[in-house]
Design a protein around this motif. Structure first.
Motif, mmCIF file in Angstrom:
data_model
loop_
_atom_site.group_PDB
_atom_site.id
_atom_site.type_symbol
_atom_site.label_atom_id
_atom_site.label_comp_id
_atom_site.label_asym_id
_atom_site.label_seq_id
_atom_site.Cartn_x
_atom_site.Cartn_y
_atom_site.Cartn_z
ATOM 1 N N LYS A 178 0.835 -1.213 0.000
ATOM 2 C CA LYS A 178 0.000 0.000 0.000
ATOM 3 C C LYS A 178 0.863 1.254 0.000
ATOM 4 C CE LYS A 178 -3.847 -2.142 2.472
ATOM 5 N NZ LYS A 178 -4.440 -2.331 3.788
ATOM 6 N N ARG A 179 1.941 1.226 0.801
ATOM 7 C CA ARG A 179 2.861 2.377 0.838
ATOM 8 C C ARG A 179 3.490 2.622 -0.536
ATOM 9 N NH1 ARG A 179 5.558 4.457 5.447
ATOM 10 N NH2 ARG A 179 7.413 4.606 4.164
ATOM 11 N N ALA A 180 3.897 1.542 -1.194
ATOM 12 C CA ALA A 180 4.564 1.662 -2.504
ATOM 13 C C ALA A 180 3.640 2.284 -3.543
ATOM 14 C CB ALA A 180 5.049 0.290 -2.972
ATOM 15 N N VAL A 181 2.384 1.794 -3.594
ATOM 16 C CA VAL A 181 1.461 2.334 -4.603
ATOM 17 C C VAL A 181 1.016 3.746 -4.235
ATOM 18 C CG1 VAL A 181 0.653 0.077 -5.393
ATOM 19 C CG2 VAL A 181 -0.592 1.218 -3.560
ATOM 20 N N ALA A 182 0.922 4.044 -2.934
ATOM 21 C CA ALA A 182 0.542 5.393 -2.495
ATOM 22 C C ALA A 182 1.595 6.408 -2.926
ATOM 23 C CB ALA A 182 0.355 5.420 -0.980
ATOM 24 N N ILE A 183 2.863 6.045 -2.775
ATOM 25 C CA ILE A 183 3.957 6.938 -3.182
ATOM 26 C C ILE A 183 3.942 7.113 -4.706
ATOM 27 C CG2 ILE A 183 6.483 7.148 -3.326
ATOM 28 C CD1 ILE A 183 6.533 5.650 -0.550
ATOM 29 N N ALA A 184 3.720 6.006 -5.435
ATOM 30 C CA ALA A 184 3.684 6.071 -6.908
ATOM 31 C C ALA A 184 2.569 6.990 -7.386
ATOM 32 C CB ALA A 184 3.495 4.666 -7.488
ATOM 33 N N LEU A 185 1.396 6.913 -6.736
ATOM 34 C CA LEU A 185 0.264 7.760 -7.124
ATOM 35 C C LEU A 185 0.518 9.222 -6.767
ATOM 36 C CD1 LEU A 185 -2.538 7.571 -8.404
ATOM 37 C CD2 LEU A 185 -3.502 7.394 -6.126
ATOM 38 N N ARG A 186 1.095 9.448 -5.594
ATOM 39 C CA ARG A 186 1.390 10.815 -5.185
ATOM 40 C C ARG A 186 2.447 11.446 -6.099
ATOM 41 N NH1 ARG A 186 -1.076 15.009 -2.616
ATOM 42 N NH2 ARG A 186 0.457 16.418 -1.687
ATOM 43 N N ASN A 187 3.406 10.621 -6.554
ATOM 44 C CA ASN A 187 4.432 11.127 -7.475
ATOM 45 C C ASN A 187 3.820 11.603 -8.790
ATOM 46 O OD1 ASN A 187 6.657 10.890 -5.833
ATOM 47 N ND2 ASN A 187 7.199 8.840 -6.531
ATOM 48 N N ARG A 188 2.702 10.987 -9.178
ATOM 49 C CA ARG A 188 1.973 11.448 -10.361
ATOM 50 C C ARG A 188 1.518 12.898 -10.169
ATOM 51 N NH1 ARG A 188 -1.127 7.298 -13.644
ATOM 52 N NH2 ARG A 188 0.649 6.273 -14.546
ATOM 53 N N TRP A 189 0.921 13.141 -9.013
ATOM 54 C CA TRP A 189 0.424 14.495 -8.703
ATOM 55 C C TRP A 189 1.592 15.474 -8.612
ATOM 56 C CZ3 TRP A 189 1.283 17.763 -4.522
ATOM 57 C CH2 TRP A 189 0.433 18.863 -4.427
ATOM 58 N N ILE B 95 14.342 -10.785 -17.971
ATOM 59 C CA ILE B 95 15.517 -10.261 -18.684
ATOM 60 C C ILE B 95 15.974 -8.969 -17.989
ATOM 61 C CG2 ILE B 95 14.959 -11.344 -20.901
ATOM 62 C CD1 ILE B 95 13.909 -8.640 -21.875
ATOM 63 N N PRO B 96 17.275 -8.721 -17.900
ATOM 64 C CA PRO B 96 17.794 -7.587 -17.118
ATOM 65 C C PRO B 96 17.191 -6.243 -17.510
ATOM 66 C CG PRO B 96 19.592 -9.011 -17.825
ATOM 67 C CD PRO B 96 18.352 -9.517 -18.495
ATOM 68 N N GLU B 97 16.949 -6.037 -18.816
ATOM 69 C CA GLU B 97 16.399 -4.741 -19.257
ATOM 70 C C GLU B 97 15.006 -4.503 -18.683
ATOM 71 O OE1 GLU B 97 18.865 -6.419 -22.733
ATOM 72 O OE2 GLU B 97 17.534 -7.172 -21.156
ATOM 73 N N LEU B 98 14.213 -5.581 -18.620
ATOM 74 C CA LEU B 98 12.850 -5.441 -18.084
ATOM 75 C C LEU B 98 12.893 -5.251 -16.568
ATOM 76 C CD1 LEU B 98 9.914 -5.404 -19.082
ATOM 77 C CD2 LEU B 98 9.778 -7.836 -18.593
ATOM 78 N N GLN B 99 13.793 -5.955 -15.912
ATOM 79 C CA GLN B 99 13.950 -5.769 -14.453
ATOM 80 C C GLN B 99 14.226 -4.300 -14.128
ATOM 81 O OE1 GLN B 99 16.548 -8.414 -12.173
ATOM 82 N NE2 GLN B 99 16.569 -9.801 -13.922
ATOM 83 N N GLY B 100 15.068 -3.678 -14.971
ATOM 84 C CA GLY B 100 15.436 -2.288 -14.716
ATOM 85 C C GLY B 100 14.289 -1.314 -14.834
ATOM 86 N N ARG B 101 13.226 -1.723 -15.557
ATOM 87 C CA ARG B 101 12.060 -0.844 -15.703
ATOM 88 C C ARG B 101 11.056 -1.036 -14.578
ATOM 89 N NH1 ARG B 101 13.626 3.159 -18.138
ATOM 90 N NH2 ARG B 101 11.453 3.796 -18.292
ATOM 91 N N PHE B 102 11.324 -1.954 -13.662
ATOM 92 C CA PHE B 102 10.461 -2.156 -12.478
ATOM 93 C C PHE B 102 11.319 -1.992 -11.225
ATOM 94 C CE2 PHE B 102 7.986 -4.163 -15.796
ATOM 95 C CZ PHE B 102 6.680 -3.881 -15.438
ATOM 96 N N PRO B 103 11.673 -0.735 -10.890
ATOM 97 C CA PRO B 103 12.613 -0.517 -9.790
ATOM 98 C C PRO B 103 12.064 -0.835 -8.401
ATOM 99 C CG PRO B 103 11.792 1.573 -10.621
ATOM 100 C CD PRO B 103 11.255 0.524 -11.530
ATOM 101 N N ILE B 104 10.735 -0.810 -8.245
ATOM 102 C CA ILE B 104 10.159 -1.026 -6.907
ATOM 103 C C ILE B 104 9.619 -2.453 -6.822
ATOM 104 C CG2 ILE B 104 8.436 -0.267 -5.227
ATOM 105 C CD1 ILE B 104 8.512 2.481 -6.652
ATOM 106 N N ARG B 105 10.104 -3.207 -5.835
ATOM 107 C CA ARG B 105 9.633 -4.578 -5.634
ATOM 108 C C ARG B 105 9.059 -4.701 -4.231
ATOM 109 N NH1 ARG B 105 14.550 -7.924 -8.569
ATOM 110 N NH2 ARG B 105 14.440 -6.710 -10.500
#
Length: 455
Positions: free
Chosen positions: A24-35, A331-341
């Motif tokens: 929940k914290r991760a998605v909340a930060i992602a949404l707030r970063n949009r704003w 694949i490493p390139e795709l991993q790099g596009r998903f920095p938050i786990r």
């Protein structure tokens, strides 16, 4: 987009989802970063890329629900799609670009509905006039009935005055719903388009739509007469007029902008496209799909029937159980596009008790409401709820762990007899306690083979 703070976002998510605080914290930060991004200077705005998220956890722990509720909070175009649906470009099947086209279609419908709401009042007024025309058709001048004492112009004015008075009386009755049951002959427009099937490879989904559009313009609209009550006729005409009043160019522009700036794509089952070492030829739906996903997630331009859509700022939330693989197998390139786990926790007895009772859409609240429709008051004692949670935990441990979804199968089995007999029961109050739960479910839960099939 609503400027909710991360704490407010988590608070809203807590109304529907139990536990999983890290996710929940991760998605909340992602949404707030949009704003936040919308409020930075223009030279930096395009440089700030969304921080995509991978949710790792077993099925039924809330991964999909978190993303769906997040989209509802932000009123963003939201698409949930299984990554396993896609195939590598060059093979028959859906290509990854189709999810951007699907998201754009959703956004068009979303904006169209909002615009229809804005013109609803005007559309209803026009529909009202059309219904009045049906009830009181405009009069033609009757020249052969002109009285010698009056000029034709005086007679026309008199007739128009009478007509206007009658029309206003009918309008008053119409608005008071006194004419709702009267039947009128309604003329509606319909477009007949030949059915065209396209058997195509990847990237060709748009072709059948373009063929339909082409035929739609070639074949004229047909009108169909039907009888309808006035209440229904007003509804149909209001919808027709609202569609005519909507500016589709404006809708398209807004929808594309909404997709590009606030679209959310939830990629479920991403672990299913992790390539496996195999000596049996190419693995079409796995590593190839990852390579095709890469440009979409990195940022590219996709052609849709509404125009070009950029994917640079779409938020991607991926999820997977990762039972037989791990995120580092991507694949490493795709991993790099998903920095938050984020790892989601398995659910136990305490979480199940809370899931049954706390959320706004809690299962127990749902079943109580369903039984109330039959005039039956259903009461759940605390020990009964605890027993349901205990059995769900035991069955998950002994068979497959399907998380909170196990509660659905257990509740259905528990209330099966009651749901069937509810309309005929004389007793209108029923209490579910631990003893009742044990009577109905204990034998099933203990028998491992039986619980695999039934629970």
């Amino acid at each position: 987009m609503k400027g909710l703070t991360p704490k407010e976002i988590v608070f809203e998510l807590n109304k529907y989802i139990i536990g999983q605080h890290d996710a929940k914290r991760a998605v909340a930060i992602a949404l707030r970063n949009r704003w936040r991004r919308q409020n930075v200077s223009d030279d930096l705005k395009d440089e700030i890329a969304p921080k995509n998220i991978i949710m790792i956890g077993p099925t039924g722990v809330g991964k999909t629900e978190i993303s769906r509720r997040l989209a509802n909070l932000s009123q963003s175009p939201f698409l949930k799609i299984e990554a396993s649906k896609f195939t590598e470009v060059g093979y028959v099947g859906r290509d990854v670009e189709s999810m951007i086209r699907d998201l754009t279609d959703l956004a068009i419908n979303q904006v169209k509905a909002e615009e229809a709401e804005k013109v609803q009042h005007k559309a209803k007024e026009i529909a009202e006039e059309r219904v009045l025309d049906l009830l009181l058709p405009p009069r033609k001048e009757e020249r052969n009935k002109v009285e010698p004492t009056e000029t034709p112009l005086e007679l026309v004015n008199k007739e128009q005055g009478k007509e206007n008075t009658t029309r206003e009386k009918l309008r008053k009755l119409l608005r008071e719903h006194k004419l709702d049951e009267r039947v009128v002959d309604l003329e509606t427009t319909q477009r007949t388009i030949p059915i065209v099937e396209i058997f195509s490879g990847s990237g060709m989904e748009e072709m059948d739509i373009n063929v339909k559009d082409m035929f739609g313009n070639l074949f004229p609209k047909k009108t169909r007469k039907r009888k309808a009550k006035i209440s229904e006729a007003i509804e149909i005409m209001t919808q027709e007029e609202a569609q005519r009043l909507i500016d589709m160019d404006k809708v398209t522009k807004q929808a594309i902008e909404r997709v590009e700036q606030s679209g959310i794509i939830f990629l479920d089952e991403i672990d299913k496209i992790v390539g496996k070492d195999t000596a049996h030829g190419p693995d079409v739906s796995r590593e190839g799909v990852q390579r095709d996903l890469l440009p979409i997630v990195e940022g590219s331009t996709v052609t849709t029937k509404y125009g070009m859509v950029k994917t640079d700022h779409i938020l991607f939330v991926a999820s997977g159980a990762f039972y037989s693989s791990k995120p580092s197998d991507l694949i490493p390139e795709l991993q790099g596009r998903f920095p938050i786990r984020v790892e989601l926790e398995s659910l136990g007895k305490e979480e199940f008790i809370r899931i049954l009772t706390e959320p706004k859409n809690a299962l127990i609240k749902q079943y109580k409401a369903l039984m109330e429709t039959e005039g039956l008051e259903l009461m759940f004692k605390d020990d009964g709820i605890a027993e349901i949670a205990e059995i769900a935990t035991i069955v998950n441990e002994r068979t497959e762990n399907i998380g909170a979804r196990r509660l659905h199968t257990i509740m259905e089995k528990l209330l099966d007899e009651l749901s069937f007999d509810a309309p005929d029961l004389e007793k209108k109050k029923f209490t579910i306690d631990a003893l009742y739960v044990r009577e109905k479910l204990e034998s099933l839960a203990k028998d491992e083979d039986l619980s695999r099939y039934i629970l």
